[in-house]
Write a protein that holds these residues in place. Sequence first.
Motif, mmCIF file in Angstrom:
data_model
loop_
_atom_site.group_PDB
_atom_site.id
_atom_site.type_symbol
_atom_site.label_atom_id
_atom_site.label_comp_id
_atom_site.label_asym_id
_atom_site.label_seq_id
_atom_site.Cartn_x
_atom_site.Cartn_y
_atom_site.Cartn_z
ATOM 1 N N LEU A 42 7.473 0.974 12.577
ATOM 2 C CA LEU A 42 6.115 1.342 13.010
ATOM 3 C C LEU A 42 5.952 2.855 13.008
ATOM 4 N N LYS A 43 4.734 3.352 12.799
ATOM 5 C CA LYS A 43 3.564 2.523 12.588
ATOM 6 C C LYS A 43 3.299 2.295 11.103
ATOM 7 N N GLY A 44 3.795 3.214 10.286
ATOM 8 C CA GLY A 44 3.397 3.241 8.873
ATOM 9 C C GLY A 44 3.680 1.974 8.084
ATOM 10 N N GLY A 45 4.713 1.220 8.498
ATOM 11 C CA GLY A 45 5.114 0.062 7.710
ATOM 12 C C GLY A 45 4.275 -1.188 7.934
ATOM 13 N N SER A 69 8.598 10.274 15.690
ATOM 14 C CA SER A 69 8.012 10.940 14.536
ATOM 15 C C SER A 69 8.331 12.424 14.665
ATOM 16 N N TYR A 70 8.960 12.973 13.635
ATOM 17 C CA TYR A 70 9.310 14.393 13.767
ATOM 18 C C TYR A 70 8.486 15.285 12.861
ATOM 19 N N GLY A 71 7.582 14.695 12.109
ATOM 20 C CA GLY A 71 6.661 15.467 11.267
ATOM 21 C C GLY A 71 7.393 16.490 10.437
ATOM 22 N N VAL A 98 11.617 -2.712 6.445
ATOM 23 C CA VAL A 98 10.369 -2.562 5.679
ATOM 24 C C VAL A 98 9.717 -1.237 6.068
ATOM 25 N N GLU A 99 9.691 -0.326 5.126
ATOM 26 C CA GLU A 99 9.224 1.050 5.351
ATOM 27 C C GLU A 99 8.046 1.354 4.442
ATOM 28 N N ASP A 100 7.143 2.189 4.914
ATOM 29 C CA ASP A 100 6.046 2.616 4.036
ATOM 30 C C ASP A 100 6.524 3.659 3.026
ATOM 31 N N ILE A 101 7.340 4.616 3.490
ATOM 32 C CA ILE A 101 7.733 5.701 2.584
ATOM 33 C C ILE A 101 9.115 6.253 2.937
ATOM 34 N N VAL A 102 9.872 6.608 1.929
ATOM 35 C CA VAL A 102 11.158 7.282 2.127
ATOM 36 C C VAL A 102 11.000 8.702 1.609
ATOM 37 N N ASP A 103 11.302 9.631 2.507
ATOM 38 C CA ASP A 103 11.103 11.042 2.197
ATOM 39 C C ASP A 103 12.495 11.702 2.174
ATOM 40 N N THR A 104 12.908 12.287 3.298
ATOM 41 C CA THR A 104 14.236 12.921 3.336
ATOM 42 C C THR A 104 15.354 11.881 3.348
ATOM 43 N N GLY A 105 15.071 10.679 3.862
ATOM 44 C CA GLY A 105 16.096 9.639 3.980
ATOM 45 C C GLY A 105 16.739 9.614 5.355
ATOM 46 N N ARG A 106 16.343 10.524 6.235
ATOM 47 C CA ARG A 106 16.974 10.603 7.570
ATOM 48 C C ARG A 106 16.683 9.357 8.407
ATOM 49 N N THR A 107 15.435 8.928 8.384
ATOM 50 C CA THR A 107 15.055 7.763 9.196
ATOM 51 C C THR A 107 15.879 6.547 8.787
ATOM 52 N N LEU A 108 15.971 6.324 7.480
ATOM 53 C CA LEU A 108 16.677 5.123 7.016
ATOM 54 C C LEU A 108 18.170 5.191 7.257
HETATM 55 C C1 PRP Z 1 7.358 8.349 8.232
HETATM 56 C C2 PRP Z 1 7.690 7.082 7.449
HETATM 57 C C3 PRP Z 1 9.164 6.937 7.617
HETATM 58 C C4 PRP Z 1 9.646 8.361 7.731
HETATM 59 C C5 PRP Z 1 10.219 8.772 6.420
HETATM 60 O O1 PRP Z 1 7.162 8.002 9.550
HETATM 61 O O2 PRP Z 1 6.996 5.975 7.955
HETATM 62 O O3 PRP Z 1 9.497 6.205 8.780
HETATM 63 O O4 PRP Z 1 8.513 9.181 8.062
HETATM 64 O O5 PRP Z 1 10.672 10.089 6.469
HETATM 65 P P1 PRP Z 1 12.192 10.504 6.212
HETATM 66 O O6 PRP Z 1 12.681 9.792 4.978
HETATM 67 O O7 PRP Z 1 12.055 11.988 5.996
HETATM 68 O O8 PRP Z 1 12.971 10.175 7.424
HETATM 69 P P2 PRP Z 1 6.402 8.941 10.614
HETATM 70 O O9 PRP Z 1 7.444 9.682 11.379
HETATM 71 O O10 PRP Z 1 5.349 9.738 9.913
HETATM 72 O O11 PRP Z 1 5.755 7.880 11.616
HETATM 73 P P3 PRP Z 1 4.646 6.724 11.343
HETATM 74 O O12 PRP Z 1 5.334 5.613 10.590
HETATM 75 O O13 PRP Z 1 4.239 6.300 12.718
HETATM 76 O O14 PRP Z 1 3.509 7.322 10.548
#
Ligand code: PRP
Length: 179
Positions: A42-45, A69-71, A98-108
Amino acid sequence: MLSENQIRVMFDQQTIENRIREIGEEISRDYEGEELVLVCVLKGGVMFMTQLSKSISIPMKMDFIMLSSYGNQLTSTGKVKILQDISENLSGKHALIVEDIVDTGRTLNFLKAHLLEKGAESVEVCAMLDKPSRRVMPVELRYRGFEIEDEFVLGYGLDYAQWYRNLPYIAYVRQEEES
Ligand code: PRP
């Protein structure tokens, strides 16, 4: 909020949902006979999870996790925190994040380790969008909707200052042109 001409469609609803259907069918084949738990980040997914779950034809469970969320404030030493954990017992079950987006990969990276610690038999990832150019930690994606360039994207669950998650398409933000 953004002005209307700053929002440009990247993937329309039909394109997204056709791709999600293909992924759902693949998941249904791959996890046939297994105990599958989809774990939505949550929430994006949430919109991706909802649509994906409708294309999965095998029995499965759904769970949800909310992470901090660390923006853009995160430094390389920044930590991901759990705001709300899953409620399902994962012991002996196969978790699919289930994720909306993978950016840095830290969350996953954090979340995969967390779900394994909770006893999951396996932990795989299904991401709607992948921005590989931003990666700082490697992460293996078993299922991926679309690979994108380093654009700011919103819609279909993704937000801009918490707005626009409800858009039924994925858009990018067009930079203001100098006049
Ligand atoms: C976004 C997205 C992932 C994460 C990916 O979440 O939903 O969980 O960032 O970034 P990373 O690969 O750099 O870790 P966000 O923190 O924006 O929260 P949200 O899902 O509530 O929008």
